[in-house]
Scaffold this active site. Structure first.
Site, PDB file in Angstrom:
ATOM      1  N   ASN A  98       4.970   5.632  -5.681  1.00  0.00           N
ATOM      2  CA  ASN A  98       5.743   4.771  -4.219  1.00  0.00           C
ATOM      3  C   ASN A  98       4.502   5.811  -3.521  1.00  0.00           C
ATOM      4  OD1 ASN A  98       6.256   3.107  -2.507  1.00  0.00           O
ATOM      5  ND2 ASN A  98       7.049   5.074  -1.704  1.00  0.00           N
ATOM      6  N   LYS A 104      -5.134   5.347   9.737  1.00  0.00           N
ATOM      7  CA  LYS A 104      -5.358   4.499  11.142  1.00  0.00           C
ATOM      8  C   LYS A 104      -6.699   3.505  11.498  1.00  0.00           C
ATOM      9  CE  LYS A 104      -0.595   4.384  11.514  1.00  0.00           C
ATOM     10  NZ  LYS A 104       0.697   2.758  10.777  1.00  0.00           N
ATOM     11  N   SER A 146      -2.185  -2.049  -4.781  1.00  0.00           N
ATOM     12  CA  SER A 146      -2.097  -2.788  -3.742  1.00  0.00           C
ATOM     13  C   SER A 146      -3.340  -3.647  -3.952  1.00  0.00           C
ATOM     14  CB  SER A 146      -2.296  -1.894  -1.626  1.00  0.00           C
ATOM     15  OG  SER A 146      -3.011  -3.234  -1.316  1.00  0.00           O
ATOM     16  N   ALA A 197     -11.321   2.976   2.231  1.00  0.00           N
ATOM     17  CA  ALA A 197     -11.651   4.730   1.391  1.00  0.00           C
ATOM     18  C   ALA A 197     -10.023   4.050   1.186  1.00  0.00           C
ATOM     19  CB  ALA A 197     -10.448   6.120   2.037  1.00  0.00           C
ATOM     20  N   TYR A 198      -9.139   3.476   1.689  1.00  0.00           N
ATOM     21  CA  TYR A 198      -7.394   2.820   1.254  1.00  0.00           C
ATOM     22  C   TYR A 198      -7.793   2.064  -0.382  1.00  0.00           C
ATOM     23  CZ  TYR A 198      -3.230   1.220   0.663  1.00  0.00           C
ATOM     24  OH  TYR A 198      -1.850   0.754   0.051  1.00  0.00           O
ATOM     25  N   GLY A 199      -8.684   0.488  -0.148  1.00  0.00           N
ATOM     26  CA  GLY A 199      -8.905   0.355  -0.875  1.00  0.00           C
ATOM     27  C   GLY A 199      -9.048   0.817  -2.522  1.00  0.00           C
ATOM     28  N   VAL A 233       3.964  -5.667   3.943  1.00  0.00           N
ATOM     29  CA  VAL A 233       5.311  -5.377   4.082  1.00  0.00           C
ATOM     30  C   VAL A 233       5.491  -4.674   5.657  1.00  0.00           C
ATOM     31  CG1 VAL A 233       7.090  -3.727   3.548  1.00  0.00           C
ATOM     32  CG2 VAL A 233       5.962  -5.435   1.652  1.00  0.00           C
ATOM     33  N   ARG A 234       6.770  -4.848   6.500  1.00  0.00           N
ATOM     34  CA  ARG A 234       6.704  -3.678   7.494  1.00  0.00           C
ATOM     35  C   ARG A 234       7.142  -2.382   7.930  1.00  0.00           C
ATOM     36  NH1 ARG A 234       8.410  -8.943   8.785  1.00  0.00           N
ATOM     37  NH2 ARG A 234      10.856  -8.441   7.688  1.00  0.00           N
TER      38      ARG A 234
END
Length: 284
Positions: A98, A104, A146, A197-199, A233-234
């Site tokens: 996980n 950001k 994701s 980058a995250y994707g 998700v928060r």
């Protein structure tokens, strides 16, 4: 002489679990009516122990939660964690990868690409490799990916490479290295990569799940491998505008970790190593 490991319990490890979705996964696993040992793994020892103290209240009498120091970006930390679990538990029925990071805002450069891929993709790969010898027959590996890691965000040529059934783990490593290098030298767009980058790191996590599922050490032990999206998700990463709670976000990873395998694979209609969201298979 240390006592022999206790193999009678259901043993699970959840990485990045001192907060957010990971912490909620630990809580849901621990409150199942099954004798369990759940390792709450995190790199921050203080926050990890605080999370354990919070979650251990009200547990079933035969279930325990233990803090496991694990920094997925540090190979020595990964190996030390695996050695400890081998000594204490002997097996790992379920590994839930996980742990993850996301920059950001819109910042995007070579350092961000390297940091994100190293944590999300390489960390998942190395953690899995370290714990795989402890995963018994019919064990499970759940990789939290994701929907932002959708395959369609890269060029058709790259899509074909990522989805190829001949792709190896080493070949996947090279693809991820190519992305980081192309961001660093500014050629990423011309080579078919997005400014994300995250994707891309999560493209790597989902592809890793597919490639891993084909490995002999997985097939010989009938280990279930799955990637999943917890939803928006928060959390510190997802932000306050997200419409799901951390408890909601934990549901699909916990389902993949505990549900009947025939249900997950739709009675054998689905391959191993696929991508799931909302407790059902979805196209990558």
């Amino acid at each position: 002489m240390p006592s022999a490991p206790n193999t009678s319990k259901f043993v699970a490890i959840v990485t990045g679990a001192n907060q957010g979705i990971g912490k909620a996964i630990v809580a849901q696993l621990a409150h199942r009516p099954t004798s369990s040992l759940i390792y709450l793994a995190a790199r921050d020892e203080k926050r990890g122990n605080e999370a354990v103290d919070e979650l251990k209240n009200g547990l079933p009498a035969d279930t325990s939660i233990a803090f496991l120091h694990l920094d997925v970006t540090n190979e020595a930390s990964i190996n030390a964690a695996a050695a400890r679990v081998k000594s204490e538990a002997g097996i790992v029925n379920v590994l839930i990868n996980n742990a993850g990071v996301a920059a950001k805002g819109s910042a995007f450069d070579g350092e961000i690409a390297k940091w994100t891929v190293t944590t999300n993709y390489t960390g998942t790969r190395k953690t899995t490799q370290a714990f795989l010898p402890l995963i018994p027959e019919n064990g499970r590996i759940v990789n939290v990916s994701s929907t932002m890691g959708r395959l369609g965000q890269v060029s058709k040529e790259l899509q074909d490479q990522f989805s190829s059934k001949s792709l190896t783990l080493d070949g996947l490593d090279k693809l991820m290295d190519q992305f980081v290098a192309s961001v660093a030298d500014g050629t990423y767009a011309s080579k078919g990569w997005p400014q994300q980058a995250y994707g891309v790191s999560k493209v790597g996590v989902t592809a890793f799940s597919r490639v891993l599922a084909r490995q002999p050490e997985i097939t010989s032990k009938n280990i279930l491998v799955a990637a999943c999206c917890p939803g928006w998700v928060r959390t510190n990463m997802g932000g306050e505008a997200a419409h799901l709670s951390v408890e909601d976000g934990a549901k699909t990873p916990v389902w993949l970790a505990t549900a009947d395998k025939q249900e997950i694979l739709e009675g054998g209609k689905l391959e191993n190593g696929l991508f799931y969201r909302d407790r059902k298979h979805v196209e990558w």
